[in-house]
Design an enzyme around this catalytic site. Structure first.
Site, PDB file in Angstrom:
ATOM      1  N   ARG A   5      -6.209 -87.658 -27.806  1.00 47.99           N
ATOM      2  CA  ARG A   5      -7.318 -87.091 -28.579  1.00 47.99           C
ATOM      3  C   ARG A   5      -8.603 -87.605 -27.951  1.00 47.99           C
ATOM      4  NH1 ARG A   5      -9.055 -91.509 -28.963  1.00 47.99           N
ATOM      5  NH2 ARG A   5     -10.614 -90.734 -30.394  1.00 47.99           N
ATOM      6  N   GLY A   6      -9.747 -87.179 -28.493  1.00 44.31           N
ATOM      7  CA  GLY A   6     -11.022 -87.493 -27.853  1.00 44.31           C
ATOM      8  C   GLY A   6     -11.347 -86.352 -26.891  1.00 44.31           C
TER       9      GLY A   6
ATOM     10  N   ARG B 200      -6.706 -77.286 -30.538  1.00 49.36           N
ATOM     11  CA  ARG B 200      -7.727 -77.904 -31.401  1.00 49.36           C
ATOM     12  C   ARG B 200      -9.038 -77.145 -31.206  1.00 49.36           C
ATOM     13  NH1 ARG B 200      -8.161 -84.243 -31.698  1.00 49.36           N
ATOM     14  NH2 ARG B 200      -9.125 -83.665 -33.677  1.00 49.36           N
TER      15      ARG B 200
ATOM     16  N   GLN C  92      -9.323 -94.000 -36.342  1.00 49.77           N
ATOM     17  CA  GLN C  92      -9.407 -94.216 -34.888  1.00 49.77           C
ATOM     18  C   GLN C  92     -10.247 -95.443 -34.546  1.00 49.77           C
ATOM     19  OE1 GLN C  92      -9.850 -91.264 -36.436  1.00 49.77           O
ATOM     20  NE2 GLN C  92      -9.356 -89.536 -35.128  1.00 49.77           N
TER      21      GLN C  92
ATOM     22  N   ASP D  88     -18.070 -84.353 -29.596  1.00 48.66           N
ATOM     23  CA  ASP D  88     -17.032 -83.358 -29.289  1.00 48.66           C
ATOM     24  C   ASP D  88     -17.634 -82.060 -28.798  1.00 48.66           C
ATOM     25  OD1 ASP D  88     -15.670 -85.265 -31.347  1.00 48.66           O
ATOM     26  OD2 ASP D  88     -14.095 -84.204 -30.245  1.00 48.66           O
TER      27      ASP D  88
HETATM   28  O1  MRU Z   1     -10.231 -86.282 -33.760  1.00 47.71           O
HETATM   29  P1  MRU Z   1     -10.479 -87.075 -32.515  1.00 47.71           P
HETATM   30  O2  MRU Z   1      -9.861 -88.429 -32.525  1.00 47.71           O
HETATM   31  O3  MRU Z   1     -10.120 -86.280 -31.276  1.00 47.71           O
HETATM   32  O4  MRU Z   1     -12.050 -87.269 -32.507  1.00 47.71           O
HETATM   33  C1  MRU Z   1     -12.660 -87.980 -31.471  1.00 47.71           C
HETATM   34  C2  MRU Z   1     -14.112 -88.139 -31.628  1.00 47.71           C
HETATM   35  O5  MRU Z   1     -14.708 -87.690 -32.593  1.00 47.71           O
HETATM   36  C3  MRU Z   1     -14.858 -88.792 -30.518  1.00 47.71           C
HETATM   37  O6  MRU Z   1     -15.981 -89.466 -31.002  1.00 47.71           O
HETATM   38  C4  MRU Z   1     -15.322 -87.709 -29.532  1.00 47.71           C
HETATM   39  O7  MRU Z   1     -14.247 -86.918 -29.108  1.00 47.71           O
HETATM   40  C5  MRU Z   1     -16.018 -88.282 -28.378  1.00 47.71           C
HETATM   41  S1  MRU Z   1     -14.855 -88.917 -27.190  1.00 47.71           S
HETATM   42  C6  MRU Z   1     -15.642 -89.669 -25.926  1.00 47.71           C
END
Ligand code: MRU
Length: 368
Positions: A53-54, A90, A203, A244
């Protein structure tokens, strides 16, 4: 970055040259499980179920997913199917579309027999680029931390608050929000991080605290609602979050709760920065609140929590009454007016159309 005494990236090619290895992030911080992805289904599941994720890592995994899919079916139909399948995993992080477009554009013009190999090399290139880009974001953000450190009494750390995990586990390496922190720490600047736990999936507690601990960066885990209190009491010098999707006018979409931190930061005069590679900018949208699709995830992430019991067993427990209705919005949008600046690989700019266009004129022009 390090886990224990080993250096890791969050994704890497398997030794067989035919599979990709990832860390199953749903198991962290309790277990380090490496998983092998060997086809389109594996890659799509890894993204959808958040083993990875991220935003940048989702993009990198999707690029490898295309390469794995093209081994199975390199035809035009196969390419189209892989694109659609991965794109549907996603909805919010724009790096997914960015990576898929990049692979489709480069590979689609090749004869089918050359596609899988070329996509494999391109995926590796995207990963290397991401690591280098984040390191550069780190250099550019480091200047902000250094400037604050110069104003602090000797020995007092620069206190940074971050939300969710925009660390190396969310990218290929270094992280975006964490890269300046790691570089400052490695340079001997005293830095301390307030880590928001980041409900519902935690997270911050599970990943950011794990990363910072492994790198030896002093940090304190706080509940999501603590940020405003800390800022009112002068305990936060700087907020740095990831993104994101950032719009052409500088609105920042990030993990749910980011907006509230930005409001508290504005009310308390705390600088609030988002760190992101240009692959996170969606030049096709302006108004983030109106235009960015916000992922809604399953209600059980809110009604239950997962953690390790005192008996050392990972368990999922319910925290709400059985029939309580639940909503689970995964992201929110922080309007550009609340963002002090964007830390990118080309430098730090104002969160505005003009600011982004000054750093990335060729991309802003293409959009206009
Ligand atoms: O739902 P996730 O864990 O994918 O969300 C991740 C985030 O919101 C991060 O802050 C974002 O992707 C930036 S990653 C460098």
């Amino acid at each position: 970055m390090r886990i224990g005494d080993r250096d890791f990236r969050s994704i890497w090619p398997g030794g067989d040259g035919e599979s990709v290895r990832i860390i199953d992030q749903t198991k962290l911080p309790h277990a380090l499980e490496i998983v092998s992805l060997s086809g389109l289904d594996d890659a799509a599941k890894a993204i959808a179920d958040m083993w990875v994720r991220g935003a940048p890592l989702i993009g990198a995994t999707a690029a490898y997913g295309m390469a794995l899919a093209l081994r199975q079916d390199p035809s035009d139909a196969g390419l189209g199917h892989a694109y659609e399948r991965l794109h549907a995993t996603r909805p919010t992080a724009i790096n997914l579309r960015w990576a898929l477009d990049r692979v489709r554009l480069a590979i689609g013009r090749l004869p089918p027999r050359e596609r899988a190999q070329a996509a494999w090399h391109l995926a590796a290139e995207i990963c290397d680029e991401d690591a280098a880009t984040n390191r550069q974001i780190g250099e550019n953000g480091l200047a902000l931390i250094e400037a604050i450190a110069r104003q602090k009494p000797a020995g007092e750390p620069v206190n940074v608050l971050t939300h969710c995990n925009a660390g190396w586990l969310a990218t290929v390496d270094w992280g975006t929000a964490t890269a300046p922190i790691y570089l400052a720490h490695d340079k001997g600047i005293a830095v301390h991080v307030y880590v928001d736990e980041t409900r519902p999936r935690n997270q911050g507690a599970g990943l950011t605290a794990f990363e910072l601990g492994n790198h030896g960066v002093p940090h304190t885990l706080v509940v999501d609602n603590a940020g405003g209190h800390l800022m009112q009491h002068g305990m936060v010098d700087l907020c740095i979050v990831g993104s994101d999707r950032t719009t052409a006018q500088g609105d920042v979409c990030n993990k749910i709760g980011t907006y509230l931190k930005a409001l508290a930061a504005r009310d308390n005069g705390v600088p609030f920065y988002a760190a992101l590679p240009v692959s996170t900018v969606d030049w096709t949208v302006r108004d983030g609140v109106a235009e960015i699709p916000i992922e809604q995830r399953g209600g059980e992430e809110v009604s239950h929590v997962v953690g390790m019991s005192d008996r050392g067993v990972v368990e999922r427990v319910r925290i709400a009454p059985e029939r309580t209705p639940v909503a689970n919005y995964a992201f929110d949008v922080t309007p550009a007016r609340l963002v002090s600046g964007l830390i990118t690989e080309r430098g730090v700019c104002e969160a505005s159309e003009a600011g982004l266009a000054a750093l990335f004129p060729e991309l802003a022009r293409k959009r206009a």
